[in-house]
Design a protein around this motif. Structure first.
Motif, PDB file in Angstrom:
ATOM      1  N   VAL A 189       0.882  -1.007   0.014  1.00  0.00           N
ATOM      2  CA  VAL A 189      -0.125  -0.059  -0.083  1.00  0.00           C
ATOM      3  C   VAL A 189       0.810   1.217  -0.048  1.00  0.00           C
ATOM      4  O   VAL A 189       1.908   1.392   0.713  1.00  0.00           O
ATOM      5  CB  VAL A 189      -0.805   0.113   1.311  1.00  0.00           C
ATOM      6  CG1 VAL A 189      -1.817   1.429   1.012  1.00  0.00           C
ATOM      7  CG2 VAL A 189      -1.833  -1.314   1.313  1.00  0.00           C
ATOM      8  N   SER A 190       0.472   2.085  -0.905  1.00  0.00           N
ATOM      9  CA  SER A 190       1.338   3.489  -1.044  1.00  0.00           C
ATOM     10  C   SER A 190       1.413   4.303   0.436  1.00  0.00           C
ATOM     11  O   SER A 190       0.146   4.271   0.522  1.00  0.00           O
ATOM     12  CB  SER A 190       0.948   4.284  -2.238  1.00  0.00           C
ATOM     13  OG  SER A 190      -0.166   4.833  -2.073  1.00  0.00           O
ATOM     14  N   ASP A 204      -2.045   6.402  -0.121  1.00  0.00           N
ATOM     15  CA  ASP A 204      -3.174   5.858   0.381  1.00  0.00           C
ATOM     16  C   ASP A 204      -3.520   5.446   1.693  1.00  0.00           C
ATOM     17  O   ASP A 204      -4.548   5.546   2.170  1.00  0.00           O
ATOM     18  CB  ASP A 204      -3.272   4.397  -0.451  1.00  0.00           C
ATOM     19  CG  ASP A 204      -3.618   4.570  -1.859  1.00  0.00           C
ATOM     20  OD1 ASP A 204      -4.020   5.645  -2.476  1.00  0.00           O
ATOM     21  OD2 ASP A 204      -3.152   3.660  -2.875  1.00  0.00           O
ATOM     22  N   PRO A 215      -4.146  -1.309  -4.139  1.00  0.00           N
ATOM     23  CA  PRO A 215      -4.690  -0.265  -3.576  1.00  0.00           C
ATOM     24  C   PRO A 215      -6.087  -0.324  -3.651  1.00  0.00           C
ATOM     25  O   PRO A 215      -6.842   0.250  -2.640  1.00  0.00           O
ATOM     26  CB  PRO A 215      -4.037   0.685  -4.707  1.00  0.00           C
ATOM     27  CG  PRO A 215      -2.728   0.077  -5.214  1.00  0.00           C
ATOM     28  CD  PRO A 215      -3.111  -1.410  -5.354  1.00  0.00           C
ATOM     29  N   HIS A 216      -6.919  -0.760  -4.747  1.00  0.00           N
ATOM     30  CA  HIS A 216      -8.380  -0.790  -4.669  1.00  0.00           C
ATOM     31  C   HIS A 216      -8.882  -1.679  -3.328  1.00  0.00           C
ATOM     32  O   HIS A 216      -9.703  -1.419  -2.730  1.00  0.00           O
ATOM     33  CB  HIS A 216      -8.982  -1.486  -6.090  1.00  0.00           C
ATOM     34  CG  HIS A 216     -10.333  -2.003  -6.007  1.00  0.00           C
ATOM     35  ND1 HIS A 216     -11.371  -0.806  -5.738  1.00  0.00           N
ATOM     36  CD2 HIS A 216     -10.912  -2.851  -5.957  1.00  0.00           C
ATOM     37  CE1 HIS A 216     -12.527  -1.536  -5.641  1.00  0.00           C
ATOM     38  NE2 HIS A 216     -12.247  -2.668  -6.070  1.00  0.00           N
ATOM     39  N   LEU A 267      -8.440   0.269  -0.308  1.00  0.00           N
ATOM     40  CA  LEU A 267      -9.284   1.496  -0.022  1.00  0.00           C
ATOM     41  C   LEU A 267     -10.692   0.828   0.294  1.00  0.00           C
ATOM     42  O   LEU A 267     -11.667   1.430   0.908  1.00  0.00           O
ATOM     43  CB  LEU A 267      -9.358   2.132  -1.141  1.00  0.00           C
ATOM     44  CG  LEU A 267      -8.025   3.046  -1.402  1.00  0.00           C
ATOM     45  CD1 LEU A 267      -8.037   3.895  -2.628  1.00  0.00           C
ATOM     46  CD2 LEU A 267      -8.053   4.117  -0.169  1.00  0.00           C
ATOM     47  N   LYS A 303     -12.176   8.623  -4.447  1.00  0.00           N
ATOM     48  CA  LYS A 303     -10.668   8.373  -4.536  1.00  0.00           C
ATOM     49  C   LYS A 303     -10.417   6.911  -5.211  1.00  0.00           C
ATOM     50  O   LYS A 303      -9.443   6.744  -6.065  1.00  0.00           O
ATOM     51  CB  LYS A 303     -10.085   8.103  -2.868  1.00  0.00           C
ATOM     52  CG  LYS A 303      -8.786   7.351  -2.939  1.00  0.00           C
ATOM     53  CD  LYS A 303      -7.547   8.312  -3.353  1.00  0.00           C
ATOM     54  CE  LYS A 303      -6.364   7.699  -3.061  1.00  0.00           C
ATOM     55  NZ  LYS A 303      -5.286   8.365  -3.667  1.00  0.00           N
ATOM     56  N   LYS A 304     -11.391   5.935  -5.186  1.00  0.00           N
ATOM     57  CA  LYS A 304     -11.127   4.438  -5.483  1.00  0.00           C
ATOM     58  C   LYS A 304     -11.248   4.563  -7.185  1.00  0.00           C
ATOM     59  O   LYS A 304     -10.721   3.948  -7.765  1.00  0.00           O
ATOM     60  CB  LYS A 304     -12.321   3.508  -5.193  1.00  0.00           C
ATOM     61  CG  LYS A 304     -12.109   3.093  -3.768  1.00  0.00           C
ATOM     62  CD  LYS A 304     -12.844   1.816  -3.428  1.00  0.00           C
ATOM     63  CE  LYS A 304     -14.258   1.691  -3.802  1.00  0.00           C
ATOM     64  NZ  LYS A 304     -15.142   2.748  -3.138  1.00  0.00           N
ATOM     65  N   THR A 330      -7.775   5.334  -8.468  1.00  0.00           N
ATOM     66  CA  THR A 330      -7.229   3.888  -8.157  1.00  0.00           C
ATOM     67  C   THR A 330      -7.640   2.859  -9.115  1.00  0.00           C
ATOM     68  O   THR A 330      -6.614   2.062  -9.861  1.00  0.00           O
ATOM     69  CB  THR A 330      -7.413   3.250  -6.894  1.00  0.00           C
ATOM     70  OG1 THR A 330      -6.881   4.487  -5.890  1.00  0.00           O
ATOM     71  CG2 THR A 330      -6.542   2.028  -6.555  1.00  0.00           C
ATOM     72  N   ASP A 347      -5.964   3.421 -12.643  1.00  0.00           N
ATOM     73  CA  ASP A 347      -4.548   2.988 -12.553  1.00  0.00           C
ATOM     74  C   ASP A 347      -4.396   1.554 -12.850  1.00  0.00           C
ATOM     75  O   ASP A 347      -3.502   1.144 -13.613  1.00  0.00           O
ATOM     76  CB  ASP A 347      -3.751   3.432 -11.253  1.00  0.00           C
ATOM     77  CG  ASP A 347      -3.495   4.966 -11.179  1.00  0.00           C
ATOM     78  OD1 ASP A 347      -3.553   5.619 -12.247  1.00  0.00           O
ATOM     79  OD2 ASP A 347      -3.362   5.437  -9.973  1.00  0.00           O
ATOM     80  N   TRP A 348      -5.498   0.813 -12.157  1.00  0.00           N
ATOM     81  CA  TRP A 348      -5.423  -0.675 -12.289  1.00  0.00           C
ATOM     82  C   TRP A 348      -5.726  -1.047 -13.847  1.00  0.00           C
ATOM     83  O   TRP A 348      -4.960  -1.905 -14.366  1.00  0.00           O
ATOM     84  CB  TRP A 348      -6.507  -1.154 -11.368  1.00  0.00           C
ATOM     85  CG  TRP A 348      -6.471  -2.868 -11.332  1.00  0.00           C
ATOM     86  CD1 TRP A 348      -5.465  -3.486 -11.975  1.00  0.00           C
ATOM     87  CD2 TRP A 348      -7.500  -3.659 -10.801  1.00  0.00           C
ATOM     88  NE1 TRP A 348      -5.916  -4.942 -11.704  1.00  0.00           N
ATOM     89  CE2 TRP A 348      -7.128  -4.963 -10.830  1.00  0.00           C
ATOM     90  CE3 TRP A 348      -8.627  -3.219 -10.045  1.00  0.00           C
ATOM     91  CZ2 TRP A 348      -7.713  -5.856 -10.380  1.00  0.00           C
ATOM     92  CZ3 TRP A 348      -9.424  -4.356  -9.558  1.00  0.00           C
ATOM     93  CH2 TRP A 348      -8.943  -5.650  -9.835  1.00  0.00           C
TER      94      TRP A 348
END
Length: 213
Positions: free
Chosen positions: A48-49, A52, A128-129, A132, A163-164, A167, A170-171
């Motif tokens: 996880v970044s 995030d 990340p998804h 979150l 926010k998702k 993310t 990006d995915w």
């Protein structure tokens, strides 16, 4: 191990259910141990970044700030406030369960499969998804405690869903940047790429509809 599909997404849809089942304590419906467990596990994995993770920590502080200064409760029991959505809607009835399967259970299976296949790139794009969404489920449960008013209960899922979306974009971009399909990979690897693309796109579509519709 907690059941990964045992995820309460207590938005207005669950609020309607709680109002129709007054004999069930609201706190028991808002309890999300599995979502808390998954978010903690992913945070500890190092995948996880920091941004995030900071977003989730900020949401904890922000919800109490809003509850204190912007939208304080107007009644002794905010959980009894009128719902925003009607219980008859098909999306209200089926949305939480479908979102838990599509947004959490299937991506977790995809991540575990990636561990077995050594697909580090695919894992890093999907984590990340999942983090979150699990964090959102936990924070929705906090928002639906009896101390927060309806505006905050509406705001919290919108806050995380917005926010998702980034993310998930990006995915999707990560999955479609893979060049395995059409040559250069064996059949199993090609199936995984196609699965990843389908899962990423399906989540982007579903959570966009959840946010905007």
């Amino acid at each position: 191990m907690a059941d990964p599909t045992d995820l309460n997404l207590p938005e207005e849809r669950e609020h309607v259910y709680k109002q129709q089942n007054d004999d069930v304590p609201a706190s028991s419906l808002n309890s999300t141990p599995s979502s808390s467990w998954w978010s903690s596990l992913l945070a500890a994995s190092g995948l996880v970044s920091p941004l995030d993770f900071a977003f989730v920590l900020f949401s904890v502080v922000y919800i109490f700030f809003l509850g204190k200064f912007a939208f304080p409760p107007q009644s002794d029991d905010p959980s009894k406030d009128p719902p925003v959505f009607k219980a008859e809607g098909i999306m209200v009835k089926t949305g939480p369960a479908f979102g838990a399967v599509l947004g959490l259970a299937l991506p977790i299976a995809y991540i575990f499969h990636g561990v077995l296949e050594g697909d580090q790139e695919g894992i890093e794009a999907a984590v990340p998804h999942v983090f979150l969404l699990a964090s959102q489920a936990f924070m929705d449960g906090v928002a639906y405690s009896d101390r927060f008013s309806t505006p905050i209960r509406v705001f919290m899922p919108v806050f995380f869903s917005a926010k998702k979306i980034f993310t998930l974009m990006d995915w999707v971009g990560n999955e479609f940047s893979k060049v395995c399909v059409g040559g250069g990979c064996d059949a199993a690897a090609e199936r995984r790429v196609l699965l990843g693309r389908g899962l990423a796109v399906a989540n982007l579509v579903f959570w966009s509809l959840d946010l905007f519709c």
